[in-house]
Design a protein around this motif. Structure first.
Motif, PDB file in Angstrom:
ATOM      1  N   ILE A 159       0.853  -1.198   0.000  1.00  0.00           N
ATOM      2  CA  ILE A 159       0.000   0.000   0.000  1.00  0.00           C
ATOM      3  C   ILE A 159       0.891   1.251   0.000  1.00  0.00           C
ATOM      4  CG2 ILE A 159      -1.643   1.370   1.375  1.00  0.00           C
ATOM      5  CD1 ILE A 159      -2.763  -1.353   2.419  1.00  0.00           C
ATOM      6  N   LYS A 160       1.927   1.221   0.847  1.00  0.00           N
ATOM      7  CA  LYS A 160       2.855   2.358   0.949  1.00  0.00           C
ATOM      8  C   LYS A 160       3.596   2.585  -0.366  1.00  0.00           C
ATOM      9  CE  LYS A 160       5.377   1.401   4.569  1.00  0.00           C
ATOM     10  NZ  LYS A 160       6.187   1.359   5.795  1.00  0.00           N
ATOM     11  N   ARG A 161       4.083   1.484  -0.947  1.00  0.00           N
ATOM     12  CA  ARG A 161       4.854   1.616  -2.203  1.00  0.00           C
ATOM     13  C   ARG A 161       3.991   2.242  -3.301  1.00  0.00           C
ATOM     14  NH1 ARG A 161       7.055  -3.110  -0.288  1.00  0.00           N
ATOM     15  NH2 ARG A 161       5.643  -4.453  -1.454  1.00  0.00           N
ATOM     16  N   ARG A 162       2.785   1.770  -3.412  1.00  0.00           N
ATOM     17  CA  ARG A 162       1.896   2.304  -4.450  1.00  0.00           C
ATOM     18  C   ARG A 162       1.594   3.775  -4.167  1.00  0.00           C
ATOM     19  NH1 ARG A 162      -3.209   3.512  -5.475  1.00  0.00           N
ATOM     20  NH2 ARG A 162      -3.995   3.162  -7.597  1.00  0.00           N
ATOM     21  N   HIS A 163       1.344   4.071  -2.904  1.00  0.00           N
ATOM     22  CA  HIS A 163       1.021   5.434  -2.471  1.00  0.00           C
ATOM     23  C   HIS A 163       2.103   6.413  -2.946  1.00  0.00           C
ATOM     24  CE1 HIS A 163      -0.523   8.613   0.149  1.00  0.00           C
ATOM     25  NE2 HIS A 163       0.706   8.813   0.589  1.00  0.00           N
ATOM     26  N   ILE A 164       3.358   5.997  -2.759  1.00  0.00           N
ATOM     27  CA  ILE A 164       4.476   6.869  -3.154  1.00  0.00           C
ATOM     28  C   ILE A 164       4.581   6.935  -4.676  1.00  0.00           C
ATOM     29  CG2 ILE A 164       7.004   7.176  -3.036  1.00  0.00           C
ATOM     30  CD1 ILE A 164       6.795   5.660  -0.270  1.00  0.00           C
ATOM     31  N   ALA A 165       4.472   5.764  -5.315  1.00  0.00           N
ATOM     32  CA  ALA A 165       4.657   5.693  -6.761  1.00  0.00           C
ATOM     33  C   ALA A 165       3.639   6.542  -7.519  1.00  0.00           C
ATOM     34  CB  ALA A 165       4.598   4.240  -7.231  1.00  0.00           C
ATOM     35  N   VAL A 166       2.371   6.483  -7.108  1.00  0.00           N
ATOM     36  CA  VAL A 166       1.347   7.214  -7.875  1.00  0.00           C
ATOM     37  C   VAL A 166       1.076   8.599  -7.286  1.00  0.00           C
ATOM     38  CG1 VAL A 166       0.253   5.032  -8.570  1.00  0.00           C
ATOM     39  CG2 VAL A 166      -0.690   6.319  -6.660  1.00  0.00           C
ATOM     40  N   LYS A 167       1.846   8.964  -6.258  1.00  0.00           N
ATOM     41  CA  LYS A 167       1.701  10.277  -5.611  1.00  0.00           C
ATOM     42  C   LYS A 167       0.246  10.531  -5.180  1.00  0.00           C
ATOM     43  CE  LYS A 167       5.536  12.760  -7.822  1.00  0.00           C
ATOM     44  NZ  LYS A 167       6.090  11.688  -8.708  1.00  0.00           N
ATOM     45  N   ALA A 168      -0.324   9.536  -4.563  1.00  0.00           N
ATOM     46  CA  ALA A 168      -1.725   9.661  -4.133  1.00  0.00           C
ATOM     47  C   ALA A 168      -1.809  10.485  -2.856  1.00  0.00           C
ATOM     48  CB  ALA A 168      -2.311   8.273  -3.892  1.00  0.00           C
ATOM     49  N   THR A 169      -3.018  10.984  -2.563  1.00  0.00           N
ATOM     50  CA  THR A 169      -3.241  11.607  -1.257  1.00  0.00           C
ATOM     51  C   THR A 169      -3.570  10.496  -0.268  1.00  0.00           C
ATOM     52  OG1 THR A 169      -5.614  11.824  -1.590  1.00  0.00           O
ATOM     53  CG2 THR A 169      -4.237  13.656  -2.353  1.00  0.00           C
ATOM     54  N   ALA A 170      -3.464  10.825   1.035  1.00  0.00           N
ATOM     55  CA  ALA A 170      -3.781   9.816   2.058  1.00  0.00           C
ATOM     56  C   ALA A 170      -5.243   9.382   1.934  1.00  0.00           C
ATOM     57  CB  ALA A 170      -3.504  10.385   3.444  1.00  0.00           C
ATOM     58  N   VAL A 171      -6.118  10.344   1.598  1.00  0.00           N
ATOM     59  CA  VAL A 171      -7.541   9.993   1.458  1.00  0.00           C
ATOM     60  C   VAL A 171      -7.729   8.982   0.331  1.00  0.00           C
ATOM     61  CG1 VAL A 171      -9.833  10.878   0.839  1.00  0.00           C
ATOM     62  CG2 VAL A 171      -8.387  12.181   2.410  1.00  0.00           C
ATOM     63  N   GLU A 172      -7.055   9.234  -0.807  1.00  0.00           N
ATOM     64  CA  GLU A 172      -7.207   8.306  -1.949  1.00  0.00           C
ATOM     65  C   GLU A 172      -6.709   6.905  -1.600  1.00  0.00           C
ATOM     66  OE1 GLU A 172      -6.645  11.695  -5.448  1.00  0.00           O
ATOM     67  OE2 GLU A 172      -4.913  10.549  -4.743  1.00  0.00           O
ATOM     68  N   THR A 173      -5.525   6.861  -1.000  1.00  0.00           N
ATOM     69  CA  THR A 173      -4.951   5.557  -0.677  1.00  0.00           C
ATOM     70  C   THR A 173      -5.810   4.805   0.334  1.00  0.00           C
ATOM     71  OG1 THR A 173      -2.721   6.254  -1.195  1.00  0.00           O
ATOM     72  CG2 THR A 173      -2.932   4.424   0.336  1.00  0.00           C
ATOM     73  N   LEU A 174      -6.258   5.511   1.370  1.00  0.00           N
ATOM     74  CA  LEU A 174      -7.071   4.822   2.388  1.00  0.00           C
ATOM     75  C   LEU A 174      -8.436   4.428   1.835  1.00  0.00           C
ATOM     76  CD1 LEU A 174      -6.556   6.516   5.847  1.00  0.00           C
ATOM     77  CD2 LEU A 174      -5.683   4.334   5.050  1.00  0.00           C
ATOM     78  N   GLN A 175      -9.030   5.311   1.037  1.00  0.00           N
ATOM     79  CA  GLN A 175     -10.345   4.991   0.474  1.00  0.00           C
ATOM     80  C   GLN A 175     -10.266   3.731  -0.400  1.00  0.00           C
ATOM     81  OE1 GLN A 175     -13.334   5.349   0.979  1.00  0.00           O
ATOM     82  NE2 GLN A 175     -14.355   4.786  -0.929  1.00  0.00           N
ATOM     83  N   ASN A 176      -9.144   3.579  -1.104  1.00  0.00           N
ATOM     84  CA  ASN A 176      -8.926   2.353  -1.873  1.00  0.00           C
ATOM     85  C   ASN A 176      -9.033   1.122  -0.990  1.00  0.00           C
ATOM     86  OD1 ASN A 176      -8.549   2.385  -4.569  1.00  0.00           O
ATOM     87  ND2 ASN A 176      -6.450   3.206  -4.462  1.00  0.00           N
ATOM     88  N   GLN A 177      -8.507   1.242   0.217  1.00  0.00           N
ATOM     89  CA  GLN A 177      -8.494   0.104   1.136  1.00  0.00           C
ATOM     90  C   GLN A 177      -9.827  -0.047   1.878  1.00  0.00           C
ATOM     91  OE1 GLN A 177      -6.078  -2.031   0.960  1.00  0.00           O
ATOM     92  NE2 GLN A 177      -5.285  -0.599  -0.573  1.00  0.00           N
ATOM     93  N   PHE A 178     -10.499   1.078   2.121  1.00  0.00           N
ATOM     94  CA  PHE A 178     -11.696   1.041   2.968  1.00  0.00           C
ATOM     95  C   PHE A 178     -13.006   0.973   2.179  1.00  0.00           C
ATOM     96  CE2 PHE A 178      -9.402   3.342   6.726  1.00  0.00           C
ATOM     97  CZ  PHE A 178      -8.769   2.149   7.057  1.00  0.00           C
ATOM     98  N   SER A 179     -12.917   1.071   0.845  1.00  0.00           N
ATOM     99  CA  SER A 179     -14.172   1.066   0.074  1.00  0.00           C
ATOM    100  C   SER A 179     -14.919  -0.250   0.291  1.00  0.00           C
ATOM    101  CB  SER A 179     -13.888   1.284  -1.408  1.00  0.00           C
ATOM    102  OG  SER A 179     -13.074   0.239  -1.891  1.00  0.00           O
ATOM    103  N   GLY A 180     -14.184  -1.307   0.550  1.00  0.00           N
ATOM    104  CA  GLY A 180     -14.814  -2.609   0.797  1.00  0.00           C
ATOM    105  C   GLY A 180     -15.693  -2.618   2.042  1.00  0.00           C
TER     106      GLY A 180
END
Ligand SMILES: Nc1nc2c(ncn2[C@@H]2O[C@H](COP(=O)(O)OP(=O)(O)OP(=O)(O)O)[C@@H](O)[C@H]2O)c(=O)[nH]1
Length: 421
Positions: A159-180
């Motif tokens: 999750i961290k690696r992708r977050h850095i690679a795509v320059k996502a915001t914390a909201v985007e990265t967490l929402q990806n994980q929490f949408s489920g």
């Protein structure tokens, strides 16, 4: 399209979950059909009591809900409930029906945690005496937190690696994980706002992740604690203890079996009882009040007469009601549900065409939908009208309202949607 709100009932075995669910769903207000299409065996229909818009216009005698009922301005609006069964400590590790329970839970917008306040059942629901029910509140929450945290941590590295690679915001990265879990970006953003974290996501410590998961759990699963079995003599001291530990605003005291018993006796013609109220009249009471016919009620036998007297003393007069109806009201309150009344004709509040007059016997305020706080007029339009093109929207008084206006009780909560391009 915004979903209908769904309230999950959770609790360990024998806490009184089924009894609470039964008393919420077996309402005499159950009139006609309900508007929900996907009814699975775990879902039930409860009735939320609200103040109906008809009272504002002195139209209580013309109010005719399509679903639920309206009794002199007290409207019962159907709301979906989810029975989340099989929860025991260790559920997040798959104990009991643990994983299935947690999976079901994802769909709920708020939870009602039914707690056995009498302390006569242990953590697994086995009969005992003197068990401390405050423990149940802590472990149920920690099960949910452990489940969400476990899912997140299992993939944290990538999750961290992708977050850095795509320059996502914390909201985007967490929402990806929490949408489920049925989360939205708004829920995640609110969670992070409340915490006001300084460090970027890739530098979060285990402790920070813990705080994030806890805050997310509060946002996504606001919980009403229903302290059940208040009719039991051991309940008092447990309630006092829990009241000191928990936000008093999240607690409701109730006795599910009392509500079931009263409704049964009323249905059989032995008593007069208004669901959720403190008023119970027997034949004797009504005769004493000067009605020689005793309201046409049947005579109670000694056993039931004693039981009702007991119930009045132990529950109704002490706590003001059996509390069961209040459990649902509280859940709606913490969710901030707003009842909105869509009408076809804004002048008459009827559902018929323009020609339908005020005196029409088709009735007024036939529909009522529940939307979450923060919903706009446009959100309600999509919920009620689906994809139909809307030309304009009228509010009470016939004035046009914009789609981006918020709805609230008494404000933009009576709406008429005009279809067209
Ligand atoms: N004294 C008292 N007993 C209650 C009350 N509500 C439920 N009970 C009793 O508690 C026991 C368990 O109630 P259920 O409603 O079956 O509990 P549950 O949580 O659905 O249990 P599972 O089906 O095992 O998950 C039954 O014997 C009920 O009669 C209450 O308000 N007061």
């Amino acid at each position: 399209m915004p979903r209908d709100p769904l309230i999950g009932l959770v609790g360990k075995p024998s806490a009184g979950k089924s009894s609470t669910l039964n008393s919420l769903t077996d309402a005499s207000s159950k009139v006609g059909n309900f508007p929900f299409t996907t009814i699975d065996p775990q879902r039930a229909i409860g009735y939320l009591q609200i103040d109906c818009a008809c009272t504002r216009y002195n139209l209580t005698d013309k109010c005719k809900p399509n679903y639920g009922s309206c009794d002199n301005g007290r409207r019962s609006v159907p709301i979906e409930l989810l029975d989340v069964a099989g929860l025991v400590p260790g559920a997040h590790e798959g104990k009991g029906l643990g994983n299935k329970f947690l999976d079901d839970l994802r769909h709920a917008d708020a939870l009602i945690h039914v707690v056995d306040a009498s302390g006569t059942t242990d953590a697994e629901g086995k009969v005992t005496r003197g068990y401390d029910p405050s423990v149940d509140i802590a472990w149920l929450r920690s099960e949910i937190v452990a489940w969400i945290r476990g899912n997140l941590m299992a993939k944290w590295g990538s999750i961290k690696r992708r977050h850095i690679a795509v320059k996502a915001t914390a909201v985007e990265t967490l929402q990806n994980q929490f949408s489920g879990y049925g989360s939205t970006s708004t829920v995640v953003a609110r969670t992070l706002d409340k915490l006001g974290l300084k460090e970027p996501l890739e530098e979060w410590s285990d402790e920070t992740i813990d705080r994030v998961v806890n805050a997310f759990t509060d946002e996504k699963f606001p919980t009403v604690i229903a302290l059940n079995k208040i009719d039991h003599p051991d309940a008092d001291k447990n309630i006092a203890k829990i009241a000191k530990q928990q936000d008093p605003n999240s607690i409701v005291l109730c006795s599910a079996i009392s509500e079931i018993f009263l409704r049964k006796m009323a249905k059989q013609g032995y008593i007069r009882y208004t669901e959720g109220s403190e008023f119970v009249d027997t034949r004797e009471d009504l005769i004493a009040d000067g009605d020689p016919d005793g309201g046409g009620l049947k005579e109670l036998d000694e056993k039931n007469r004693n039981r009702i007297e007991n119930l009045k003393d132990m529950v109704l007069y002490r706590f003001g009601s059996t509390g069961v109806v209040h459990v649902l009201t509280k859940a709606a309150e913490i969710l901030g549900l707003v009842p909105v009344f869509p009408v076809r004709n804004i002048a008459t509040f009827g559902s018929g065409g323009v020609g339908e007059g005020m005196g029409s016997n088709k009735g007024v305020f036939r529909d009522c939908v529940l939307v979450k706080k923060g919903s706009t007029v446009g959100d309600v339009a999509r919920k009620v009208m689906g994809d139909a093109p809307i030309a304009y929207i009228e509010g009470a008084g016939g004035l046009r309202v914009a789609e981006d206006q918020l709805v609230a009780v008494g404000k933009n909560d009576i709406l008429s949607f005009k279809v067209g391009k």
